[in-house]
Design a protein around this motif. Structure first.
Motif, PDB file in Angstrom:
ATOM      1  N   MET A   1      62.804 -10.239 -12.870  1.00  0.00           N
ATOM      2  CA  MET A   1      62.799 -10.049 -11.423  1.00  0.00           C
ATOM      3  C   MET A   1      61.857  -8.914 -11.038  1.00  0.00           C
ATOM      4  O   MET A   1      61.816  -7.878 -11.693  1.00  0.00           O
ATOM      5  CB  MET A   1      64.216  -9.735 -10.943  1.00  0.00           C
ATOM      6  N   THR A   2      61.113  -9.135  -9.952  1.00  0.00           N
ATOM      7  CA  THR A   2      60.286  -8.091  -9.358  1.00  0.00           C
ATOM      8  C   THR A   2      60.885  -7.698  -8.017  1.00  0.00           C
ATOM      9  O   THR A   2      61.261  -8.563  -7.229  1.00  0.00           O
ATOM     10  CB  THR A   2      58.846  -8.582  -9.142  1.00  0.00           C
ATOM     11  N   ILE A   3      60.989  -6.402  -7.780  1.00  0.00           N
ATOM     12  CA  ILE A   3      61.471  -5.904  -6.495  1.00  0.00           C
ATOM     13  C   ILE A   3      60.272  -5.555  -5.628  1.00  0.00           C
ATOM     14  O   ILE A   3      59.391  -4.796  -6.049  1.00  0.00           O
ATOM     15  CB  ILE A   3      62.370  -4.670  -6.680  1.00  0.00           C
ATOM     16  N   VAL A   4      60.218  -6.099  -4.428  1.00  0.00           N
ATOM     17  CA  VAL A   4      59.142  -5.838  -3.467  1.00  0.00           C
ATOM     18  C   VAL A   4      59.732  -5.100  -2.269  1.00  0.00           C
ATOM     19  O   VAL A   4      60.683  -5.576  -1.647  1.00  0.00           O
ATOM     20  CB  VAL A   4      58.471  -7.151  -3.011  1.00  0.00           C
ATOM     21  N   VAL A   5      59.153  -3.944  -1.949  1.00  0.00           N
ATOM     22  CA  VAL A   5      59.712  -3.080  -0.917  1.00  0.00           C
ATOM     23  C   VAL A   5      58.635  -2.650   0.072  1.00  0.00           C
ATOM     24  O   VAL A   5      57.746  -1.871  -0.276  1.00  0.00           O
ATOM     25  CB  VAL A   5      60.351  -1.813  -1.538  1.00  0.00           C
ATOM     26  N   PRO A   6      58.666  -3.134   1.314  1.00  0.00           N
ATOM     27  CA  PRO A   6      57.798  -2.557   2.345  1.00  0.00           C
ATOM     28  C   PRO A   6      58.313  -1.164   2.716  1.00  0.00           C
ATOM     29  O   PRO A   6      59.512  -1.000   2.965  1.00  0.00           O
ATOM     30  CB  PRO A   6      57.935  -3.520   3.524  1.00  0.00           C
ATOM     31  N   VAL A   7      57.425  -0.188   2.734  1.00  0.00           N
ATOM     32  CA  VAL A   7      57.837   1.193   3.013  1.00  0.00           C
ATOM     33  C   VAL A   7      57.110   1.686   4.249  1.00  0.00           C
ATOM     34  O   VAL A   7      55.877   1.673   4.302  1.00  0.00           O
ATOM     35  CB  VAL A   7      57.540   2.125   1.816  1.00  0.00           C
ATOM     36  N   TYR A   8      57.897   2.144   5.228  1.00  0.00           N
ATOM     37  CA  TYR A   8      57.318   2.632   6.483  1.00  0.00           C
ATOM     38  C   TYR A   8      58.107   3.849   6.951  1.00  0.00           C
ATOM     39  O   TYR A   8      59.224   3.732   7.434  1.00  0.00           O
ATOM     40  CB  TYR A   8      57.362   1.535   7.554  1.00  0.00           C
ATOM     41  N   GLN A   9      57.551   5.037   6.726  1.00  0.00           N
ATOM     42  CA  GLN A   9      58.117   6.294   7.218  1.00  0.00           C
ATOM     43  C   GLN A   9      59.601   6.424   6.886  1.00  0.00           C
ATOM     44  O   GLN A   9      60.416   6.775   7.738  1.00  0.00           O
ATOM     45  CB  GLN A   9      57.869   6.416   8.727  1.00  0.00           C
ATOM     46  N   GLU A  10      59.926   6.162   5.629  1.00  0.00           N
ATOM     47  CA  GLU A  10      61.310   6.264   5.172  1.00  0.00           C
ATOM     48  C   GLU A  10      61.676   7.724   4.898  1.00  0.00           C
ATOM     49  O   GLU A  10      60.814   8.531   4.551  1.00  0.00           O
ATOM     50  CB  GLU A  10      61.497   5.422   3.904  1.00  0.00           C
ATOM     51  N   ASP A  11      62.952   8.043   5.054  1.00  0.00           N
ATOM     52  CA  ASP A  11      63.450   9.353   4.655  1.00  0.00           C
ATOM     53  C   ASP A  11      63.183   9.540   3.162  1.00  0.00           C
ATOM     54  O   ASP A  11      63.617   8.721   2.346  1.00  0.00           O
ATOM     55  CB  ASP A  11      64.951   9.441   4.945  1.00  0.00           C
TER      56      ASP A  11
ATOM     57  N   VAL B   1      53.269   0.414   0.731  1.00  0.00           N
ATOM     58  CA  VAL B   1      53.442   1.580   1.590  1.00  0.00           C
ATOM     59  C   VAL B   1      52.426   1.546   2.720  1.00  0.00           C
ATOM     60  O   VAL B   1      51.227   1.351   2.494  1.00  0.00           O
ATOM     61  CB  VAL B   1      53.299   2.887   0.783  1.00  0.00           C
ATOM     62  N   ASP B   2      52.900   1.777   3.937  1.00  0.00           N
ATOM     63  CA  ASP B   2      52.012   1.832   5.093  1.00  0.00           C
ATOM     64  C   ASP B   2      51.062   3.015   4.973  1.00  0.00           C
ATOM     65  O   ASP B   2      51.433   4.096   4.504  1.00  0.00           O
ATOM     66  CB  ASP B   2      52.848   1.946   6.374  1.00  0.00           C
ATOM     67  N   ALA B   3      49.826   2.806   5.421  1.00  0.00           N
ATOM     68  CA  ALA B   3      48.803   3.836   5.311  1.00  0.00           C
ATOM     69  C   ALA B   3      49.135   5.103   6.081  1.00  0.00           C
ATOM     70  O   ALA B   3      48.587   6.171   5.804  1.00  0.00           O
ATOM     71  CB  ALA B   3      47.456   3.278   5.798  1.00  0.00           C
ATOM     72  N   SER B   4      50.041   4.995   7.039  1.00  0.00           N
ATOM     73  CA  SER B   4      50.405   6.154   7.848  1.00  0.00           C
ATOM     74  C   SER B   4      51.455   7.028   7.186  1.00  0.00           C
ATOM     75  O   SER B   4      51.959   7.964   7.812  1.00  0.00           O
ATOM     76  CB  SER B   4      50.939   5.676   9.202  1.00  0.00           C
ATOM     77  N   ASP B   5      51.784   6.751   5.918  1.00  0.00           N
ATOM     78  CA  ASP B   5      52.950   7.383   5.299  1.00  0.00           C
ATOM     79  C   ASP B   5      52.617   8.093   3.985  1.00  0.00           C
ATOM     80  O   ASP B   5      52.999   7.642   2.913  1.00  0.00           O
ATOM     81  CB  ASP B   5      54.008   6.306   5.050  1.00  0.00           C
ATOM     82  N   PRO B   6      51.898   9.233   4.034  1.00  0.00           N
ATOM     83  CA  PRO B   6      51.576   9.954   2.795  1.00  0.00           C
ATOM     84  C   PRO B   6      52.803  10.549   2.114  1.00  0.00           C
ATOM     85  O   PRO B   6      52.809  10.726   0.895  1.00  0.00           O
ATOM     86  CB  PRO B   6      50.614  11.048   3.264  1.00  0.00           C
ATOM     87  N   VAL B   7      53.852  10.865   2.873  1.00  0.00           N
ATOM     88  CA  VAL B   7      55.051  11.449   2.274  1.00  0.00           C
ATOM     89  C   VAL B   7      55.697  10.482   1.296  1.00  0.00           C
ATOM     90  O   VAL B   7      56.037  10.831   0.163  1.00  0.00           O
ATOM     91  CB  VAL B   7      56.059  11.865   3.368  1.00  0.00           C
TER      92      VAL B   7
ATOM     93  N   ALA C   1      53.213  -6.985   4.526  1.00  0.00           N
ATOM     94  CA  ALA C   1      53.603  -6.169   3.374  1.00  0.00           C
ATOM     95  C   ALA C   1      54.428  -6.986   2.385  1.00  0.00           C
ATOM     96  O   ALA C   1      54.234  -6.890   1.162  1.00  0.00           O
ATOM     97  CB  ALA C   1      54.392  -4.952   3.847  1.00  0.00           C
ATOM     98  N   LEU C   2      55.341  -7.809   2.879  1.00  0.00           N
ATOM     99  CA  LEU C   2      56.118  -8.676   1.992  1.00  0.00           C
ATOM    100  C   LEU C   2      55.216  -9.649   1.253  1.00  0.00           C
ATOM    101  O   LEU C   2      55.358  -9.860   0.042  1.00  0.00           O
ATOM    102  CB  LEU C   2      57.162  -9.443   2.804  1.00  0.00           C
ATOM    103  N   ARG C   3      54.262 -10.230   1.972  1.00  0.00           N
ATOM    104  CA  ARG C   3      53.350 -11.185   1.347  1.00  0.00           C
ATOM    105  C   ARG C   3      52.523 -10.522   0.255  1.00  0.00           C
ATOM    106  O   ARG C   3      52.356 -11.091  -0.843  1.00  0.00           O
ATOM    107  CB  ARG C   3      52.429 -11.801   2.399  1.00  0.00           C
TER     108      ARG C   3
ATOM    109  N   SER D   1      63.533  -0.337   2.227  1.00  0.00           N
ATOM    110  CA  SER D   1      63.289   0.930   1.539  1.00  0.00           C
ATOM    111  C   SER D   1      64.459   1.899   1.609  1.00  0.00           C
ATOM    112  O   SER D   1      64.437   2.936   0.951  1.00  0.00           O
ATOM    113  CB  SER D   1      62.035   1.599   2.119  1.00  0.00           C
ATOM    114  N   ASP D   2      65.493   1.583   2.395  1.00  0.00           N
ATOM    115  CA  ASP D   2      66.670   2.457   2.467  1.00  0.00           C
ATOM    116  C   ASP D   2      67.881   1.827   1.783  1.00  0.00           C
ATOM    117  O   ASP D   2      69.008   2.255   2.005  1.00  0.00           O
ATOM    118  CB  ASP D   2      67.012   2.768   3.927  1.00  0.00           C
TER     119      ASP D   2
END
Length: 427
Positions: free
Chosen positions: A46-56, A79-85, A108-110, A126-127
């Motif tokens: 199994m592969t886990i795919v996670v879109p990440v957008y400004q998550e804690d 990971v969204d480009a706006s999210d260096p953290v 992102a899912l695709r 992502s949470d």
């Protein structure tokens, strides 16, 4: 004893409606009680795919560690480009990171499932934090080749306030009632929640075009990715199932403002998907699924009749009728929430709060129906404008200054991620 006429005027229609609604509930409840998770099977890659957008960052780190503890083949963070953290958090773990500047969750899912090479792909928020045996448990239903997607049981993670307690009650009602009966009668769950849903990768590739190009009344669809994927799998003749023995935890809104926005987005997605499904033949191959879709639509209207009677009774100072109504709601909703009350008996004192929030959600659903054409995420800075998915705020960009390093938790210190920009040669 002869009662005043207005008792019959008030009580008779409400009683008839209650009888009908309870009959519908029993139709769902009986198969829900008979539901059992599939007990036998074997672990599949199994592969886990996670879109990440400004998550804690702390939540993301905890979630990553829970996924890695499941011994999956690969964890892919898009990971969204706006999210260096979040990129910096991911760099502390043995995961693959794909950087994307395309707004919206669907692309992102695709990107993630295209990258995957395993038979199964878990699409995860992502949470969302996994129990140690989730990957093994969700693999079991796939022993049946007809199963195309499998969902999990969800609970609230982290917070303990009023909204969190009420949300936990709604979640248990969903997984011990709606999803349980749909799994038992026909193996056709209407929505595999995007917080964790596992699919056969080949099916994701097969439905990719329809998923990415979904429109409603000519407007590109932005949210509702989980509902859309579930529907596409069912449309093509495959089955969906809820494996309740696989438990995950997610964060949920703790403020009313975010709660309203989230519920409004979900309600619009449900109206769009169910209205389209009920107008097509495939859904009637799953008669119980069609029944639950229609029942949910009707209940959005009937649920508000009770508080209307309550308001009128207060207005005319018919306190006996008010007390009877309130007592009935406390008793009847407790009966319907019995699986949750067994787990958390103290929720008995939140039952009336649960009832009132149900009324608020019914109003939200009606507002969603009248604003069904609006396509905004509401809790993300993306929207559909002039027929295109766009950002409603400019991202900081992939070259934004790195934040102060966070301490490295968990059992993976010093290990870095593979970072794959969108469009790199690996694609």
């Amino acid at each position: 004893m002869t009662l005043p006429l207005y008792y019959y005027i008030l009580g008779t229609p409400l009683g008839v409606l209650g009888l009908v609604r309870w009959s519908f509930w029993l139709v769902r409840r009986v198969p829900a009680v008979l539901y059992r998770p599939i007990p036998d099977g074997r672990a599949l890659p199994m592969t886990i795919v996670v879109p990440v957008y400004q998550e804690d960052p702390e939540i993301l780190a905890t979630a990553i560690e829970s996924w890695l503890s499941n011994a999956v083949f690969e964890v892919v963070l898009v990971v969204d480009a706006s999210d260096p953290v979040c990129r910096q958090v991911a760099a502390r773990y043995p995961v693959t990171v794909i950087i994307t500047d395309v707004p919206g969750k669907r692309d992102a899912l695709r990107l993630g499932w295209r990258h995957a090479v395993t038979e199964l792909v878990a699409l995860v928020d992502s949470d969302t934090i996994w129990a140690p045996d989730v990957a093994f448990e969700v693999s079991k239903p796939f022993a049946d080749p007809a199963i195309g997607g499998v969902g999990t049981r969800q609970s609230v993670y982290g917070s303990t306030g009023f909204l969190s307690r009420i949300t936990d009650m709604f979640l248990d009602h969903r997984y011990f009632d709606e999803n349980a009966c749909q799994s038992y009668l026909g193996r056709a769950v209407s929505c595999l929640s995007g917080r964790t849903a596992v699919y056969r990768r080949q099916l994701l590739l097969d439905v990719e075009h329809d998923f990415m190009n979904e429109t409603f009344w000519g407007i590109p669809s932005l949210s509702g990715d989980d509902k859309r994927l579930t529907t596409l799998i069912l449309e093509r003749g495959h089955l969906t199932y809820m494996q309740r023995s696989a438990e995950v935890w997610s964060t949920f809104p703790t403020t009313w403002k975010i709660f309203f926005k989230q519920r409004l987005r979900w309600a619009r997605n449900t109206w769009r998907s169910d209205m389209r499904a009920l107008g097509r033949r495939w859904v009637y191959r799953h008669p119980f699924l069609a029944f639950t879709m229609m029942d949910k639509a009707i209940s959005s209207f009937t649920l508000l009749i009770g508080p209307a009677f309550l308001a009128y009774s207060i207005f005319v100072r018919n306190w006996v009728f008010v007390i009877v109504l309130v007592a009935w709601w406390q008793i009847s909703r407790s009966a319907k929430l019995l699986p949750h009350l067994r787990r958390r008996p103290s929720s008995f004192f939140f039952v009336l709060g649960y009832v009132m929030v149900s009324w608020v959600m019914a109003l939200i659903k009606l507002y969603a129906l009248f604003t069904i054409r609006k396509q905004r995420w509401l809790t993300r800075q993306v929207a559909v404008e002039n027929g295109e998915v766009v950002r409603t705020a400019q991202p900081a960009g992939p070259m934004a200054p790195d934040p102060i390093p966070l301490p490295a938790p968990g059992p993976f210190p010093g290990r870095t991620a593979a970072q794959v920009p969108v469009g790199a040669a690996r694609w």
